[in-house]
Design an enzyme around this catalytic site. Structure first.
Site, PDB file in Angstrom:
ATOM      1  N   GLY A   1       0.855  -1.148   0.038  1.00 57.85           N
ATOM      2  CA  GLY A   1      -0.087  -0.048   0.084  1.00 57.85           C
ATOM      3  C   GLY A   1       0.959   1.255  -0.088  1.00 57.85           C
ATOM      4  O   GLY A   1       0.398   2.183   0.650  1.00 57.85           O
TER       5      GLY A   1
ATOM      6  N   THR B   1      -9.342   2.658  14.427  1.00 62.44           N
ATOM      7  CA  THR B   1     -10.006   2.784  15.937  1.00 62.44           C
ATOM      8  C   THR B   1     -11.503   2.452  15.892  1.00 62.44           C
ATOM      9  O   THR B   1     -12.378   2.438  16.639  1.00 62.44           O
ATOM     10  CB  THR B   1      -9.862   4.170  16.933  1.00 62.44           C
ATOM     11  OG1 THR B   1     -10.240   5.226  15.720  1.00 62.44           O
ATOM     12  CG2 THR B   1      -8.432   4.380  16.958  1.00 62.44           C
TER      13      THR B   1
ATOM     14  N   LEU C   1      -6.864   9.603  10.320  1.00 63.73           N
ATOM     15  CA  LEU C   1      -5.597  10.035   9.887  1.00 63.73           C
ATOM     16  C   LEU C   1      -5.746  11.014   8.394  1.00 63.73           C
ATOM     17  O   LEU C   1      -6.871  10.787   7.903  1.00 63.73           O
ATOM     18  CB  LEU C   1      -4.690   9.169   9.286  1.00 63.73           C
ATOM     19  CG  LEU C   1      -4.270   8.142  10.253  1.00 63.73           C
ATOM     20  CD1 LEU C   1      -3.580   6.754   9.541  1.00 63.73           C
ATOM     21  CD2 LEU C   1      -3.378   8.597  11.308  1.00 63.73           C
TER      22      LEU C   1
ATOM     23  N   ARG D   1     -14.120  14.118  16.648  1.00 61.31           N
ATOM     24  CA  ARG D   1     -12.968  13.250  15.901  1.00 61.31           C
ATOM     25  C   ARG D   1     -11.652  13.549  16.491  1.00 61.31           C
ATOM     26  O   ARG D   1     -11.649  14.762  16.619  1.00 61.31           O
ATOM     27  CB  ARG D   1     -13.088  13.146  14.462  1.00 61.31           C
ATOM     28  CG  ARG D   1     -14.523  12.426  13.766  1.00 61.31           C
ATOM     29  CD  ARG D   1     -14.611  11.034  14.109  1.00 61.31           C
ATOM     30  NE  ARG D   1     -15.674  10.342  13.274  1.00 61.31           N
ATOM     31  CZ  ARG D   1     -17.022  10.401  13.980  1.00 61.31           C
ATOM     32  NH1 ARG D   1     -17.114  10.925  15.351  1.00 61.31           N
ATOM     33  NH2 ARG D   1     -18.134   9.675  13.306  1.00 61.31           N
TER      34      ARG D   1
ATOM     35  N   TYR E   1     -16.162  -2.826   7.791  1.00 59.39           N
ATOM     36  CA  TYR E   1     -14.662  -2.519   7.737  1.00 59.39           C
ATOM     37  C   TYR E   1     -13.992  -3.224   9.092  1.00 59.39           C
ATOM     38  O   TYR E   1     -13.196  -3.607   9.248  1.00 59.39           O
ATOM     39  CB  TYR E   1     -14.519  -1.232   7.485  1.00 59.39           C
ATOM     40  CG  TYR E   1     -13.231  -0.608   7.375  1.00 59.39           C
ATOM     41  CD1 TYR E   1     -12.235  -0.843   6.483  1.00 59.39           C
ATOM     42  CD2 TYR E   1     -12.858   0.232   8.309  1.00 59.39           C
ATOM     43  CE1 TYR E   1     -10.749  -0.489   6.531  1.00 59.39           C
ATOM     44  CE2 TYR E   1     -11.205   0.875   8.742  1.00 59.39           C
ATOM     45  CZ  TYR E   1     -10.705   0.504   7.704  1.00 59.39           C
ATOM     46  OH  TYR E   1      -9.174   0.941   7.693  1.00 59.39           O
TER      47      TYR E   1
ATOM     48  N   VAL F   1      -0.935   6.530   4.212  1.00 56.19           N
ATOM     49  CA  VAL F   1       0.003   5.676   5.441  1.00 56.19           C
ATOM     50  C   VAL F   1       1.258   5.461   4.768  1.00 56.19           C
ATOM     51  O   VAL F   1       2.417   5.529   5.028  1.00 56.19           O
ATOM     52  CB  VAL F   1      -0.597   5.020   6.398  1.00 56.19           C
ATOM     53  CG1 VAL F   1       0.459   4.712   7.478  1.00 56.19           C
ATOM     54  CG2 VAL F   1      -1.859   5.449   6.834  1.00 56.19           C
ATOM     55  N   GLY F   2       0.917   4.648   3.450  1.00 56.97           N
ATOM     56  CA  GLY F   2       2.254   3.671   2.840  1.00 56.97           C
ATOM     57  C   GLY F   2       2.974   4.904   2.465  1.00 56.97           C
ATOM     58  O   GLY F   2       4.351   4.595   2.631  1.00 56.97           O
TER      59      GLY F   2
HETATM   60  O1  GFB Z   1     -14.074  10.857   8.341  1.00 57.12           O
HETATM   61  P1  GFB Z   1     -15.265  10.255   8.290  1.00 57.12           P
HETATM   62  O2  GFB Z   1     -15.933  10.228   6.980  1.00 57.12           O
HETATM   63  O3  GFB Z   1     -15.653   9.090   8.813  1.00 57.12           O
HETATM   64  O4  GFB Z   1     -16.235  11.220   9.153  1.00 57.12           O
HETATM   65  P2  GFB Z   1     -15.846   8.571  10.341  1.00 57.12           P
HETATM   66  C1  GFB Z   1     -17.373  11.589   9.304  1.00 57.12           C
HETATM   67  C2  GFB Z   1     -17.966  12.437  10.136  1.00 57.12           C
HETATM   68  O5  GFB Z   1     -17.825  13.870   9.401  1.00 57.12           O
HETATM   69  C3  GFB Z   1     -19.274  12.258  10.404  1.00 57.12           C
HETATM   70  C4  GFB Z   1     -19.025  14.292   9.156  1.00 57.12           C
HETATM   71  O6  GFB Z   1     -20.004  12.959  11.532  1.00 57.12           O
HETATM   72  C5  GFB Z   1     -19.971  13.234   9.117  1.00 57.12           C
HETATM   73  O7  GFB Z   1     -21.478  13.706   9.144  1.00 57.12           O
HETATM   74  N1  GFB Z   1     -18.702  14.980   7.967  1.00 57.12           N
HETATM   75  C6  GFB Z   1     -19.251  16.236   7.531  1.00 57.12           C
HETATM   76  C7  GFB Z   1     -18.088  14.437   6.644  1.00 57.12           C
HETATM   77  N2  GFB Z   1     -18.944  16.509   6.386  1.00 57.12           N
HETATM   78  C8  GFB Z   1     -18.538  15.620   5.717  1.00 57.12           C
HETATM   79  C9  GFB Z   1     -18.089  15.372   4.492  1.00 57.12           C
HETATM   80  O8  GFB Z   1     -18.164  16.149   3.636  1.00 57.12           O
HETATM   81  N3  GFB Z   1     -17.414  14.300   4.160  1.00 57.12           N
HETATM   82  C10 GFB Z   1     -17.385  13.078   5.053  1.00 57.12           C
HETATM   83  N4  GFB Z   1     -16.689  11.949   4.917  1.00 57.12           N
HETATM   84  N5  GFB Z   1     -17.625  13.423   6.483  1.00 57.12           N
HETATM   85  C11 GFB Z   1     -14.400   6.453   9.416  1.00 57.12           C
HETATM   86  C12 GFB Z   1     -14.759   5.096   9.207  1.00 57.12           C
HETATM   87  O9  GFB Z   1     -15.465   7.041  10.350  1.00 57.12           O
HETATM   88  O10 GFB Z   1     -13.272   6.693   9.972  1.00 57.12           O
HETATM   89  C13 GFB Z   1     -13.742   4.185   8.886  1.00 57.12           C
HETATM   90  O11 GFB Z   1     -15.952   5.025   8.461  1.00 57.12           O
HETATM   91  C14 GFB Z   1     -12.342   4.516   9.572  1.00 57.12           C
HETATM   92  O12 GFB Z   1     -14.013   2.998   8.647  1.00 57.12           O
HETATM   93  C15 GFB Z   1     -12.163   6.180   9.610  1.00 57.12           C
HETATM   94  O13 GFB Z   1     -12.502   3.886  10.657  1.00 57.12           O
HETATM   95  C16 GFB Z   1     -11.064   6.387  10.328  1.00 57.12           C
HETATM   96  O14 GFB Z   1     -14.775   8.974  11.520  1.00 57.12           O
HETATM   97  O15 GFB Z   1     -17.209   8.522  10.898  1.00 57.12           O
END
Ligand code: GFB
Length: 325
Positions: free
Chosen positions: A11, A109, A167, A210, A137, A16-17
């Site tokens: 990767g 996590t 990350l 987060r 996942y 990260v890779g």
């Molecule tokens: O990073 P993310 O997509 O995943 O963040 P997770 C999601 C959070 O950000 C939710 C808000 O609370 C979303 O409602 N958010 C706000 C948004 N605007 C946006 C946007 O435009 N795009 C995205 N993507 N989110 C992931 C897991 O969870 O975390 C994976 O699904 C992995 O499996 C990763 O573990 C580290 O933090 O919720």
């Protein structure tokens, strides 16, 4: 890790890779093997077996995975569980078959329960149900953790699992449908500024919290662990060996609203934030307890603001197609 040892970074083009490659090169490791996806499909059992048999790496960083943000995890549920299980089964098993001295498996996590007490300690794994949006996942990553531990116990291998928090950094995925929140917001806010929009859409309520860590700090932690930590150092209870994985994080979190405000400031966008409650919030809080890693002697360096500035500058240089092009 021996400086002349053969290191396979699986990767190497990912978030990260690529940071691990940079760190290894900086530290003088030069015997690194890499393969693009078209050269080696890690989902393919026969191809991975043939690769390990001919290359015989001594050390393996398993940073290859099907990853994505909340929407990608929730939409491509089958792909996330299938591809991740296949990649890690193939690489971990072949590492054992070919006498790899040490392997680092990267999890996440999100393996911890949705309602886990905060901050989340390693031993909270499998204590209660997972968050629905990324359950496939998370199940794959939990299987990887258990696979490393089981091979260590049954076969005497030295396979270590690490669980990074969310990350971000250079080489991130900026696709608005599949990316994580931080790169998505960098792109959305930048494009809103370029268009002269009055507002930018933020998914969910903005209330979830987060924890974010810069990918180069993550790479530093990975190399630190590969150089200095042995699986046996992580075994506390000799009667029931479990939860030997290590959390990697900063121990600090912020709300999605605060993150959006920070990105607005870095980008220089003066419009409003418009929250869209029809999009999922996901887990409300997931803060890692990083005491195990601190006790092992490692700490993060890059504060969020500095990391966001670097990531935004790289985003601008990468010449991501701007609005309408
Ligand atoms: O990073 P993310 O997509 O995943 O963040 P997770 C999601 C959070 O950000 C939710 C808000 O609370 C979303 O409602 N958010 C706000 C948004 N605007 C946006 C946007 O435009 N795009 C995205 N993507 N989110 C992931 C897991 O969870 O975390 C994976 O699904 C992995 O499996 C990763 O573990 C580290 O933090 O919720």
């Amino acid at each position: 890790m021996n400086k002349n040892g053969k290191i396979f970074v699986a990767g190497h083009r990912g978030l990260v890779g690529s940071a691990i490659m940079k760190k290894l090169t900086e530290k003088g490791y030069s015997n690194i093997i890499i393969r693009t996806r078209s050269e080696l499909d890690l989902v393919n059992q026969d191809a991975v077996a043939a690769f390990f048999a001919s290359e015989k790496p001594h050390y393996v960083f398993l940073a290859a995975a099907r990853v994505g943000g909340i929407m990608a995890n929730n939409t491509y549920r089958a792909d996330f569980i299938y591809e991740n299980l296949m990649i890690q089964n193939n690489v971990i098993h072949q590492s054992y078959m070919n006498d790899v001295k040490k392997l680092l498996f990267l999890g996440s996590t999100c393996i911890y329960p949705k309602e886990a007490p905060q901050p989340m300690k390693e031993e909270y794994l499998l204590a209660s149900p997972l968050e629905y949006t990324n359950e496939p996942y998370a199940i794959a990553k939990i299987a990887g953790v258990k696979m490393c531990e089981s091979y260590n116990l049954q076969h005497g291998t030295n396979f270590i699992s690490v669980m990074p928090t969310n990350l971000y950094g250079p080489n991130d995925n900026f696709d608005l449908e599949t990316s994580h929140v931080l790169p998505a917001l960098i792109r959305k806010v930048h494009e809103a500024k370029e268009r002269g929009d009055a507002s930018v859409e933020i998914w969910g309520s903005g209330k979830p919290k987060r924890e974010f860590m810069y990918s180069e700090d993550m790479a530093d932690a990975c190399v630190f662990i590969m150089e200095r930590i042995d699986f046996r150092d992580l075994v506390k209870d000799k009667t029931e060996i479990r939860n030997t994985h290590i959390n990697i994080g900063t121990g600090k979190d912020i709300s999605i609203r605060e993150l959006a405000e920070l990105i607005k400031e870095v980008v220089g966008f003066e419009g409003e934030l418009k929250f869209n409650p029809s999009k999922p919030d996901g887990t409300m809080v997931k803060l890692t307890d990083v005491s195990k890693l601190s006790e092992l002697g490692w700490q993060y360096k890059t504060e969020l603001e500095e990391g966001v500035v670097c990531t935004y500058n790289r985003f601008l240089k990468q010449n991501v197609p701007s609005v309408g092009s």
